[in-house]
Design a protein around this motif. Sequence first.
Motif: not given
Lengths: 128, 128, 128, 128, 128, 128
Positions: D83-85, D89-90, D124-126
């Motif tokens: 949710g933060a992403l 949010c970074t 998330r692939g981040i």
Amino acid sequence: MDTQELYSRGVAVRKQIFGAEAVDKRMGALGEFGAPLQGLINTYGYGDVWSRPGLERKIRSLVVIGMNAAINRAAEFKVHVNGALNNGCTPEEIREVCLMVALYAGIPAANDAHRIALETIRERGIKA
Amino acid sequence: MDTQELYSRGVAVRKQIFGAEAVDKRMGALGEFGAPLQGLINTYGYGDVWSRPGLERKIRSLVVIGMNAAINRAAEFKVHVNGALNNGCTPEEIREVCLMVALYAGIPAANDAHRIALETIRERGIKA
Amino acid sequence: MDTQELYSRGVAVRKQIFGAEAVDKRMGALGEFGAPLQGLINTYGYGDVWSRPGLERKIRSLVVIGMNAAINRAAEFKVHVNGALNNGCTPEEIREVCLMVALYAGIPAANDAHRIALETIRERGIKA
Amino acid sequence: MDTQELYSRGVAVRKQIFGAEAVDKRMGALGEFGAPLQGLINTYGYGDVWSRPGLERKIRSLVVIGMNAAINRAAEFKVHVNGALNNGCTPEEIREVCLMVALYAGIPAANDAHRIALETIRERGIKA
Amino acid sequence: MDTQELYSRGVAVRKQIFGAEAVDKRMGALGEFGAPLQGLINTYGYGDVWSRPGLERKIRSLVVIGMNAAINRAAEFKVHVNGALNNGCTPEEIREVCLMVALYAGIPAANDAHRIALETIRERGIKA
Amino acid sequence: MDTQELYSRGVAVRKQIFGAEAVDKRMGALGEFGAPLQGLINTYGYGDVWSRPGLERKIRSLVVIGMNAAINRAAEFKVHVNGALNNGCTPEEIREVCLMVALYAGIPAANDAHRIALETIRERGIKA
């Protein structure tokens, strides 16, 4: 003292307690993302507090086991059962701490602590 | 063993740790309402677990202090700081446990632990 | 009363609540290492407290479920959901306790409680 | 306002934060048994509190991450890292919150938080 | 960096957040006994973590308030409500965090948080 | 149902449990600052969850007492001991719950619970 020296002292102390391989694995597990936390753990946790005189390392291990059992941190509890064994604690002493957990944090906490402690002791090939 | 013997042994052990007056006061504080709990504490807590071999009483005290600081039980923490001093723990050893609390349960827990521990040590007229 | 009688009474009560097979399995799971804790659980937990009059067993089960959900002890929570069903609690009553958990211990605790409770109820082949 | 409107607003807000698919999956996961809790979460959690002005959603996410890490609710923590992403949010901001956890809830809580946060960010692939 | 520089930076940051008088008072409150803990707090807490870029100080304050409310540390919660106000958080933002506490740690935690937060805000002469 | 109706029903239920005077006092204690939390408590806590069928009010009280003792929320525990007495729980039933706390959350939690429960019972002029 320079924080880099403190960090190095912490890594050395940490490796004495948990073994070089286990510490290298844990220090690298979260890469860049985990680097600042590993810095706090090594510099302040092991380079500072764990390096202090005034309480023998074996007792520190038993206190940490009791605290982690009480606050329900299974992964940390397991790590420090290994550390306690390396610091010269006997399976019996670790078991006695787990029994104290029943009195002060309750039977559910003691059940979890006994299960993980025995599993960890047996993984070490120690009869218990 | 008869539970009554276990109870008596527990009361004796408890009085060795905390002093007869303090134990009599605590045992009577809640009258009939508290009697069953006092029974559990004396019989199982002190007559059984605290009476077990396998871990010296001084180390049991330090583990209990660490656990109570971590789980935020101020009244019990204070009681066991007194017990630790009676069991031969030094103020320095108690302080070292409180510093371990900062690492494993956080700074707020360590602040509360240090405050209560010092207050208790000073009430004993011990310089710290 | 002799502690051995208390122990035997506790094992009998425990088997009434959880079933003989489940209790035998749990009592033997940690062998020698877990024997003293099993002694505490049987003698003091079930032979003493759970054997007391003054609160019906079904209500004790619901209180224990609520406490274990609130203190985040998933394994113990699951054990006592089974015990609650054996003690005559309905899935609806168990669910209502899990909803109370949301109010007093928060939604994350209630989410965990609902998930484990339903899983346990369904393992029993009970529709819910 | 009608509770049904509040419920609908809550579902909409919840889907903005976590994505429609994830929310539909969670809302249906426990069927009838979980429906009243989902009602509380949607109506009061998202329809009321999360819908209030006075604190930006991104900050709410970071506070929730910190709270869930501190109280040891891994599943809820993971949900709110996602949710933060989604709320902008970074990974760095999330990591900084996890470092704050080390100070206020201790290193074991911070270790668990870092591990789950990084796992979630990478799912998330981040890059992190 | 030298730990003494880190310590000094930490004291400076801490005084920006809480005011010089309050920090001097807290640093001296436990004398020699508390000096090592104050060292950890200043060097690692404020000199290191709180001095990191990547998350604005105001958000750090709100996260710390939420965490301390959730883990039931009233004294630390109060200290950080003052810090949050000094860091530019509004009473409304602090109240919104306290409402999030109700959802994630339960109504009892939220009741304690609201009571202490309002008391602290009013002690500052701020209308709320 | 309209949230205002739910709120009104909640206030009515709450006053049945705790008495009109006590509820009015608590609802007004934090003024504007506390109004949104009081809204959550009345609408969702008492208007929704406490108003649900499926679990008798007396049992809800005993579960809430057990949970609050286990999670260390003394103020809320005291409020609900009064509520339990109003809901027809006997001092003996409340005491039995406090003894269950010893098993599942530990002796320090049980000590606090017994002390506050007896104090509250006696404030009501009930002999115990």
